[in-house]
Write an enzyme that holds these catalytic residues in place. Structure first.
Site, PDB file in Angstrom:
ATOM      1  N   LYS A 107       0.791  -1.037  -0.023  1.00 40.46           N
ATOM      2  CA  LYS A 107      -0.014  -0.112   0.051  1.00 40.46           C
ATOM      3  C   LYS A 107       0.891   1.286  -0.057  1.00 40.46           C
ATOM      4  O   LYS A 107       0.252   2.239  -0.078  1.00 40.46           O
ATOM      5  CB  LYS A 107      -0.879   0.109   1.309  1.00 40.46           C
ATOM      6  CG  LYS A 107      -1.797  -1.189   1.108  1.00 40.46           C
ATOM      7  CD  LYS A 107      -2.962  -1.136   0.527  1.00 40.46           C
ATOM      8  CE  LYS A 107      -4.118  -1.956   0.670  1.00 40.46           C
ATOM      9  NZ  LYS A 107      -3.978  -3.436   1.143  1.00 40.46           N
TER      10      LYS A 107
HETATM   11  C1  LIG Z   1      -4.685  -4.511   0.806  1.00 40.01           C
HETATM   12  C2  LIG Z   1      -4.074  -5.912   0.740  1.00 40.01           C
HETATM   13  C3  LIG Z   1      -4.200  -6.755  -0.052  1.00 40.01           C
HETATM   14  C4  LIG Z   1      -5.490  -6.672  -0.940  1.00 40.01           C
HETATM   15  O1  LIG Z   1      -5.090  -5.740  -2.090  1.00 40.01           O
HETATM   16  P1  LIG Z   1      -6.382  -5.030  -2.857  1.00 40.01           P
HETATM   17  O2  LIG Z   1      -5.719  -4.023  -3.754  1.00 40.01           O
HETATM   18  O3  LIG Z   1      -7.276  -4.407  -1.995  1.00 40.01           O
HETATM   19  O4  LIG Z   1      -6.899  -6.408  -3.570  1.00 40.01           O
HETATM   20  C5  LIG Z   1      -3.371  -8.011   0.022  1.00 40.01           C
HETATM   21  N1  LIG Z   1      -2.538  -7.859   0.769  1.00 40.01           N
HETATM   22  C6  LIG Z   1      -2.215  -7.278   1.820  1.00 40.01           C
HETATM   23  C7  LIG Z   1      -0.827  -7.517   2.578  1.00 40.01           C
HETATM   24  C8  LIG Z   1      -2.860  -5.867   1.718  1.00 40.01           C
HETATM   25  O5  LIG Z   1      -2.585  -5.052   2.724  1.00 40.01           O
END
Ligand SMILES: *Cc1c(COP(=O)(O)O)cnc(C)c1O
Length: 431
Positions: A107
């Site tokens: 993120k």
């Molecule tokens: C947010 C997140 C996901 C999922 O990602 P999306 O873009 O919402 O599908 C997967 N793994 C981790 C560790 C995350 O923080």
């Protein structure tokens, strides 16, 4: 370039409008009006390009002069200043480690880019900008880190009480300053609903300038496409067929991958890899799309029952179910399968994977057939973010990275919040 709403009920927006608004007024998600392939010269030089250089070229191509070149370049250099290595696990499987940023989850990539873009567009604005972010664990801290101490911006994080890991909660609740954490009595989908409702509330929007930091925001979703190019460049095996396996919850990450493909990146297939919240794999299997309340799993950042990027994904396939299934496969794993995979990866390859990445790896193991294929799974978080689960599963202690230890020493500060919109609204009105 203009950006249209996936609901088509409002006029297309400029980049600035789309980024500052987050969600379109008709509740749709913004998409670029045109997604054409990048020139072949770009793909030829990919192996020698850095993530920041790739980001700059792709963003310039998509944004078309909306941000002066020197500023965009600086934004890319500052946002992508950490490693994103492609690590070889076995002959056919690679891990794209997206967790080397400040909050140790992928993120960071989107959040760092978005916060800089928003700050740029918000410059000279006399009203404070309120950034709302619902988080299933990792978004919140990445967004908070991106906006911490930025003048003119206040960040409100909403996280589901008792449904994020201890370390995640420490990361969410200890920033202070212009960051506030709300501990919501509910699940992630409640947090997401509260945020969406706030954007659609006329009274609130008259009183304050609200924007979204979730992957519904274009400025978070677009930079996530950059690392698919970067992985391709690092792999540098043009005669192999590439499969990306994407651990998915809200599907921002996978959607960004599909966009990279539409921008010309040669990808054979994508795998929508989920935990038992398998709304999209089920859609692929049955043709029916049924959002439902999410169930708690050990891959909690993917406990999403109503994936908010799904309309974007459909849009990229012109709403064609068959085109969708042609490119995207669906696999789901139970908690037991996730644990088994984590142990297997460690025993066979001495690789410590977090529960989310394990889902991506397990799907590749099930899918890969031909020796001409290379599978890349996105390792979306550092295993230490899910320390308790990883330690319990592997049965040994491992060291926490220094930048995580810092969060553990600070005091938690969170405001309790019910899942009712009225309560959330009065809270916002009191600010
Ligand atoms: C947010 C997140 C996901 C999922 O990602 P999306 O873009 O919402 O599908 C997967 N793994 C981790 C560790 C995350 O923080």
């Amino acid at each position: 370039m203009k950006y249209y709403s996936t609901n088509h009920q409002v006029a297309p927006a400029t980049l600035k409008e789309a980024v500052l608004k987050g969600l379109a007024a008709d509740n749709g998600l913004y998409m670029p009006e045109r997604i054409n392939p990048l020139p072949s010269s770009f793909f030829k030089k990919l192996p020698s390009m850095s993530m920041a250089e790739i980001g700059f070229e792709v963003a310039s191509f998509l944004f078309e002069q909306e941000i002066p070149s020197d500023i965009l370049k600086k934004i890319c250099e500052e946002s992508f200043n950490f490693e994103i290595p492609l690590v070889r696990i076995s002959e056919q499987i690679y891990s794209l480690e997206l967790f080397h940023g400040p909050t140790l989850a992928f993120k960071d990539v989107g959040a760092r880019f978005m916060s800089r873009l928003m700050s740029y567009f918000n410059e000279g604005n006399s009203r404070e900008l309120f950034v709302l972010a619902a988080t299933s664990g990792d978004t919140g801290s990445a967004v908070a880190a991106g906006f911490y101490n930025v003048k003119g911006i206040r960040v409100i994080l909403l996280y589901p009480k008792g449904k994020v890991s201890k370390i995640q909660e420490q990361q969410l609740t200890t920033f202070g300053g212009n960051i506030t954490a709300l501990e919501v009595e509910g699940v992630f989908d409640d947090c997401q609903r509260l945020v969406k409702q706030a954007f659609l509330d006329e009274e609130l929007n008259k009183k304050m300038t609200l924007t979204s930091a979730n992957s519904i925001n274009l400025a978070r979703f677009i930079p996530q496409s950059f690392y698919y190019f970067y992985a391709f460049g690092q792999l540098n095996q043009p005669n192999k067929e590439i499969i990306f396996s994407v651990p998915s919850g809200n599907f921002g990450n996978l959607t960004a991958g599909v966009m990279a493909w539409k921008l010309g990146l040669p990808v054979k297939k994508f795998i929508a890899a989920t935990n038992i919240n398998d709304i999209v794999p089920e859609y692929i299997r049955t043709g029916e799309y049924h959002p439902r309340p999410s169930i708690k799993t050990i891959a909690n950042a993917m406990d999403v029952g109503n994936p908010n990027n799904f309309p974007r994904l459909q849009e990229l396939f012109d709403k064609s179910y068959s085109a969708f299934c042609e490119k995207i496969l669906g696999f789901r794993q139970t908690d037991d399968e996730i644990r088994k995979t984590m142990r297997q990866l460690y025993q066979e390859h001495r690789y410590i994977v977090d529960p989310h990445g394990a889902i991506g790896y397990a799907a590749l193991k099930k899918y890969l057939q031909s020796p001409y294929e290379i599978g890349i799974f996105l390792e979306t978080a550092h295993p230490a973010k899910f320390y308790d689960e990883v330690e319990k599963t592997l049965g040994f202690h491992f060291d926490l990275p220094e930048n995580l230890k810092v969060y553990l020493q600070k005091e938690k500060k969170a405001i309790p919040m019910s899942a009712s919109f009225d309560d959330f609204k009065s809270y916002l009105q009191s600010l």
